[in-house]
Write a protein that holds these residues in place. Structure first.
Motif, short mmCIF file in Angstrom:
data_model
loop_
_atom_site.label_atom_id
_atom_site.label_comp_id
_atom_site.label_asym_id
_atom_site.label_seq_id
_atom_site.Cartn_x
_atom_site.Cartn_y
_atom_site.Cartn_z
N ALA A 172 -8.67 10.25 -0.59
CA ALA A 172 -7.24 10.50 -0.65
C ALA A 172 -6.68 11.00 0.73
CB ALA A 172 -7.25 11.57 -1.66
N VAL A 173 -7.30 11.59 1.56
CA VAL A 173 -7.06 12.14 2.84
C VAL A 173 -7.16 11.05 3.78
CG1 VAL A 173 -7.66 13.65 4.92
CG2 VAL A 173 -8.37 14.34 2.55
N ASP A 174 -7.84 10.01 3.71
CA ASP A 174 -7.71 8.77 4.50
C ASP A 174 -6.48 8.03 4.50
OD1 ASP A 174 -10.20 9.03 5.50
OD2 ASP A 174 -11.29 7.69 4.06
N LEU A 175 -5.81 8.02 2.85
CA LEU A 175 -4.68 7.39 2.72
C LEU A 175 -3.53 8.27 3.29
CD1 LEU A 175 -5.04 6.55 -0.98
CD2 LEU A 175 -4.49 4.77 0.70
N LEU A 176 -3.54 9.41 3.15
CA LEU A 176 -2.54 10.43 3.88
C LEU A 176 -2.42 10.12 5.35
CD1 LEU A 176 -3.13 13.44 1.70
CD2 LEU A 176 -1.20 12.01 1.66
N ASP A 177 -3.69 10.15 6.01
CA ASP A 177 -3.80 9.95 7.42
C ASP A 177 -3.16 8.72 7.87
OD1 ASP A 177 -4.93 12.24 7.88
OD2 ASP A 177 -7.06 11.54 8.31
N LYS A 178 -3.45 7.46 6.97
CA LYS A 178 -2.83 6.21 7.16
C LYS A 178 -1.17 6.39 7.30
CE LYS A 178 -3.18 1.39 5.52
NZ LYS A 178 -3.72 0.37 4.32
N LEU A 179 -0.85 6.89 6.38
CA LEU A 179 0.68 7.10 6.03
C LEU A 179 1.27 8.01 7.28
CD1 LEU A 179 3.34 6.84 4.31
CD2 LEU A 179 2.90 8.89 3.18
N ASN A 180 0.80 8.89 7.58
CA ASN A 180 1.37 9.88 8.77
C ASN A 180 1.13 8.81 10.01
OD1 ASN A 180 1.63 12.09 7.22
ND2 ASN A 180 -0.62 12.86 7.38
N TRP B 298 0.73 -1.17 -0.16
CA TRP B 298 -0.04 0.02 -0.08
C TRP B 298 0.90 1.17 -0.01
CZ3 TRP B 298 -0.03 3.68 3.80
CH2 TRP B 298 0.62 3.36 4.91
N ILE B 299 1.89 1.12 0.63
CA ILE B 299 3.02 2.29 0.55
C ILE B 299 3.46 2.54 -0.92
CG2 ILE B 299 5.13 3.33 1.41
CD1 ILE B 299 4.57 2.13 4.12
N GLN B 300 3.88 1.43 -1.40
CA GLN B 300 4.41 1.45 -2.76
C GLN B 300 3.43 2.05 -4.00
OE1 GLN B 300 7.51 0.54 -3.80
NE2 GLN B 300 7.81 0.58 -1.67
N GLU B 301 2.05 1.63 -3.51
CA GLU B 301 1.11 2.04 -4.55
C GLU B 301 0.50 3.32 -4.20
OE1 GLU B 301 -1.56 -1.11 -4.75
OE2 GLU B 301 -0.16 -2.19 -5.73
N LEU B 302 1.01 4.12 -2.97
CA LEU B 302 0.32 5.23 -2.51
C LEU B 302 0.23 6.34 -3.37
CD1 LEU B 302 -1.06 6.28 0.12
CD2 LEU B 302 1.22 7.31 0.65
N PRO B 303 1.26 6.70 -4.06
CA PRO B 303 1.31 7.99 -5.05
C PRO B 303 0.49 7.73 -6.10
CG PRO B 303 3.52 7.44 -4.28
CD PRO B 303 2.97 6.28 -3.88
N GLU B 304 0.48 6.46 -6.64
CA GLU B 304 -0.45 6.42 -7.76
C GLU B 304 -1.99 6.16 -7.35
OE1 GLU B 304 -1.06 3.10 -11.47
OE2 GLU B 304 0.82 3.09 -10.12
N ASP B 305 -2.35 5.67 -6.03
CA ASP B 305 -3.69 5.56 -5.50
C ASP B 305 -4.01 7.28 -5.18
OD1 ASP B 305 -3.66 2.74 -5.53
OD2 ASP B 305 -3.21 2.59 -3.64
N LEU B 306 -3.12 7.89 -4.75
CA LEU B 306 -3.63 9.33 -4.49
C LEU B 306 -3.72 10.08 -5.84
CD1 LEU B 306 -1.07 10.60 -1.99
CD2 LEU B 306 -3.46 10.21 -1.45
N ASP B 307 -3.15 9.93 -7.09
CA ASP B 307 -3.59 10.29 -8.46
C ASP B 307 -4.91 9.85 -8.69
OD1 ASP B 307 -1.08 11.73 -8.56
OD2 ASP B 307 -0.30 10.19 -9.51
N VAL B 308 -5.34 8.69 -8.54
CA VAL B 308 -6.56 8.10 -8.88
C VAL B 308 -7.75 8.59 -7.97
CG1 VAL B 308 -7.93 5.96 -8.87
CG2 VAL B 308 -5.55 5.93 -9.89
N CYS B 309 -7.35 8.87 -6.73
CA CYS B 309 -8.50 9.44 -5.74
C CYS B 309 -8.85 10.90 -6.28
CB CYS B 309 -8.03 9.43 -4.40
SG CYS B 309 -7.89 7.83 -3.75
N ILE B 310 -7.73 11.48 -6.56
CA ILE B 310 -7.79 12.86 -7.18
C ILE B 310 -8.60 12.95 -8.25
CG2 ILE B 310 -6.64 15.09 -7.87
CD1 ILE B 310 -4.30 14.14 -5.76
#
Length: 704
Positions: A336-344, A316-328
């Motif tokens: 997108a914000v859920d993914l950022l919260d998970k990473l933080n 999920w960390i490897q695919e995070l940038p691409e997943d964020l692009d898809v969410c946006i």
């Protein structure tokens, strides 16, 4: 017979060979007279109306079926899209699992891995020398191709791992109007996509146009809609571009090779991070005679040991940038914000190593993109319909991103534009009071809704409430501008102005139910206009009183009819004069001058309307206006008493003076005290001065 005739007529009119001219000619010949033609005309008319009704029913039924079909198609399209997305995810998962199993097998048995690789790809080099030659050949091909593109040599740094994967001609179209823009040539490398435009009059030569890293690139298939077909879209926030391939086969190749290259890029990045995460043997330092070196080295090694613990190889960390692009791209801001919260949350207690910094840099770029999209969602240029709740989604995500101040500012700007638009769209009715009712309803309802939504969105941000109060004040100023323009600039009567101000005050009090009191603001903004209206109306009364005084004959009033006397008696009672009966005489006579009676009615009407407008800032203006009006009448009566020689008229003037001093002035004082809440010393002084004047009228001079 009539129904059968109607059916025959319908069949005749519906027949394929029906000729209107021949039918009318035949009908004219067969008819016995005008009545037959009229009856036939009525039958055709009835048939026409019946056909029209039937057609309406069919249209309505078909329209309903069309709506239901369109809704079903929409549901089906949504389900197909979800299914396609799920299948794509499943395909990616299966390929990742297969790749992981193969890697594990290769680690367990390197010889088996080499044989499998050779069998899978006969062109795979079997020796280091062959591998170097193959790599060199790929780079030479890339270099040769890029030499044909002007302006890209400096933009593409030579790196040993970069090579050309695919290239081809495409046609670019405008995303909004689907008009052809230009012919381009795209070069897909293992880590980026280069777009170049064809140079005119130079075959095979191109000029650099754009370079997009694969990490931030999303590929979307565009459904064929003839003549627009064989197209696909590239999303690179905040822009997107649409390209058309030569045919469906080449389009399919582009889509597949782009997805495959992006996947390989993500996989190679994952392997690189795994390699970096593996512990490395520390180089043996040269022996030193310094006894403190050992302690320093141990201290320096400790954080590096901690850095190696950070595991960034999770899928999920490897695919995070691409997943964020898809969410946006899909406007899934919450995801997108859920993914950022998970990473933080994951990195909260981890040391900041170099790989973590690189990951943070990629994620921060996406955060900026997401913030820009949310800011655009809240901009006043977007549709203002839907009320304040329509902004909640963007506001809540901005707050979660730590941008509460910006969210507050944009939310209030959006609502200010919405309120201004709503006021501007109000129709200016002929009746001022009707328009003011509508204006107050629109403005104060919007203000109340905005306040409630603000309280919901910014419940945990107490620092933002001061911004809301400032916004409410500026919005109130905008409301008062529209209010004053309609009420005071158009020179409405004082009674109309008083009613309008009363309506505005009542609406303003509704805000107190949410703890917001803006009454003092509306008073401060209206005080200038209300002062002007009071002084203007005071001048009108003074001019009218002076005009009546100039024509004064000091005669009793004869109202001619009992109805007129009863009406005057009722008017005086409504003014607060309870002892008017003692001034009425026989029949329909009134023992008062017309001038004094008219003055009493006009002054009391002015006082009643002014008290509706009253608030503390207007106290002195209202009091001075009343004193000035009363002085005109009092001075006229005193002057007439001194000048009149006829004893009978003098007695009548004294009776009018008594009515003014002993009845009208006390009523004015009492009503003023009731309306304001405190007595007026100036009015008392005026009455006392008048009493002195009556005791010794020769001792005081008065000015008319």
């Amino acid at each position: 017979g009539e129904g059968g005739g109607g059916s025959r007529l319908r069949r005749q009119l519906e027949s394929g060979g029906f000729a209107a001219g021949e039918y009318v000619k035949q009908l004219s010949q067969q008819s016995d007279g005008d009545r037959d033609l009229q009856e036939h005309r009525q039958r055709i008319q009835a048939l026409s109306e019946e056909t029209a009704q039937s057609l309406k029913r069919n249209v309505y039924q078909n329209y309903r079926q069309f709506i239901e079909t369109a809704r079903e198609i929409s549901y089906l399209e949504s389900e197909m899209y979800q299914l396609s997305h799920i299948l794509t995810e499943q395909k990616g998962i299966m390929e990742a699992v297969t790749q992981a199993l193969l890697l594990q097998a290769d680690r367990d048995d390197p010889a088996l891995g080499a044989r499998r690789a050779a069998a899978a790809d006969p062109f795979l080099p079997l020796s280091a020398k062959d591998a170097a030659a193959n790599e060199e050949g790929r780079q030479r091909t890339l270099t040769t191709l890029l030499e044909k593109v002007e302006g890209c040599r400096d933009l593409l740094p030579e790196s040993p791992g970069k090579y050309l994967v695919y290239n081809g001609d495409l046609v670019e179209y405008d995303a909004d109007h689907m008009a052809q823009i230009q012919r381009v040539h795209a070069f897909l490398m293992n880590d980026c996509l280069l777009v170049a435009t064809a140079l005119p009059n130079r075959r095979g030569a191109y000029r650099y146009d754009a370079l997009y890293p694969l990490d931030g690139l999303a590929v979307v298939n565009v459904k064929d809609n003839p003549p627009m077909k064989d197209m696909f879209k590239l999303l690179m926030f905040p822009e997107s571009r649409i390209f058309q391939a030569e045919n469906a086969k080449i389009k399919k190749e582009w889509l597949e090779v782009l997805e495959e290259t992006k996947r390989n890029r993500a996989l190679s990045e994952k392997r690189r991070l795994e390699q970096e995460a593996l512990p490395r043997p520390a180089p043996t330092p040269p022996e030193s005679t310094n006894p403190f070196d050992e302690d320093e080295d141990e201290e320096e090694d400790e954080p590096s040991a901690e850095e190696e613990v950070v595991d960034l190889s999770l899928e999920w960390i490897q695919e995070l940038p691409e997943d964020l692009d898809v969410c946006i791209a899909q406007r899934d801001f919450e995801g997108a914000v859920d993914l950022l919260d998970k990473l933080n949350e994951y990195l909260a207690d981890k040391p900041v190593s170099q790989p973590v910094k690189e990951l943070r840099a990629k994620v921060d770029e996406r955060v900026r993109q997401l913030t820009d999209v949310l800011v655009f969602e809240l901009s006043p240029d977007r549709s203002l319909r839907g009320g304040p709740r329509a902004t909640r989604r963007a506001v809540s995500q901005l707050i979660r991103l730590g941008q509460s101040t910006k969210a507050c500012e944009l939310f209030l700007k959006n609502r200010a534009a919405a309120v201004q638009t709503a006021i501007r769209q109000l129709r200016i009715e002929g009746a001022t009071l009707l328009y003011i009712h509508k204006l107050c309803h629109v403005f104060f309802t919007s203000l109340l809704e905005t306040a409630r939504e603000f309280e919901t969105d910014f419940a945990g941000n107490n620092g933002c409430y001061s911004a809301f109060v400032v916004w409410a004040r500026s919005s109130m100023r905008m409301f008062v501008d529209a209010f004053s323009k309609q009420v005071f600039d158009s020179k409405e009567s004082l009674s109309t102005a008083a009613e309008c101000v009363k309506v505005a005050k009542e609406h303003c009090k509704q805000l107190s139910e949410i703890g917001l009191d803006l009454t003092f603001i509306i008073h401060a903004l209206l005080v200038k206009d209300i002062k002007g209206a009071l002084q203007s109306y005071k001048d009108i009364i003074i001019e009218a009183t002076k005009h009546r005084n100039s024509e004064e004959m000091w005669r009793k009033m004869n109202l001619m009819t009992p109805e007129a006397l009863g009406k005057l008696r009722e008017e005086m009672r409504s003014c607060g004069v309870g002892n008017f009966d003692q001034y009425t005489g026989d029949d329909c006579w009134v023992n008062l001058s017309y001038t004094v009676v008219a003055f009493t009615k006009q002054t009391m009407a002015f006082l009643e309307e002014a008290l509706k407008l009253y608030f503390p800032e207007l106290h002195m203006v209202l009091l001075e206006s009343l004193v000035e009006i009363i002085l005109v009448a009092v001075q006229h009566v005193d002057y007439s008493l001194r000048c009149e020689q006829d004893p009978e008229k003098k007695a009548f003037i004294r009776q009018n003076a008594s009515f003014l001093y002993e009845t009208v002035l006390p009523v004015v004082e009492k009503r003023f005290e009731e309306g304001v809440g405190k007595p007026a010393k100036q009015l008392q002084d005026l009455r006392n001065a008048s009493r002195l004047m009556r005791v010794n009228p020769e001792s005081t001079t008065s000015v008319v």
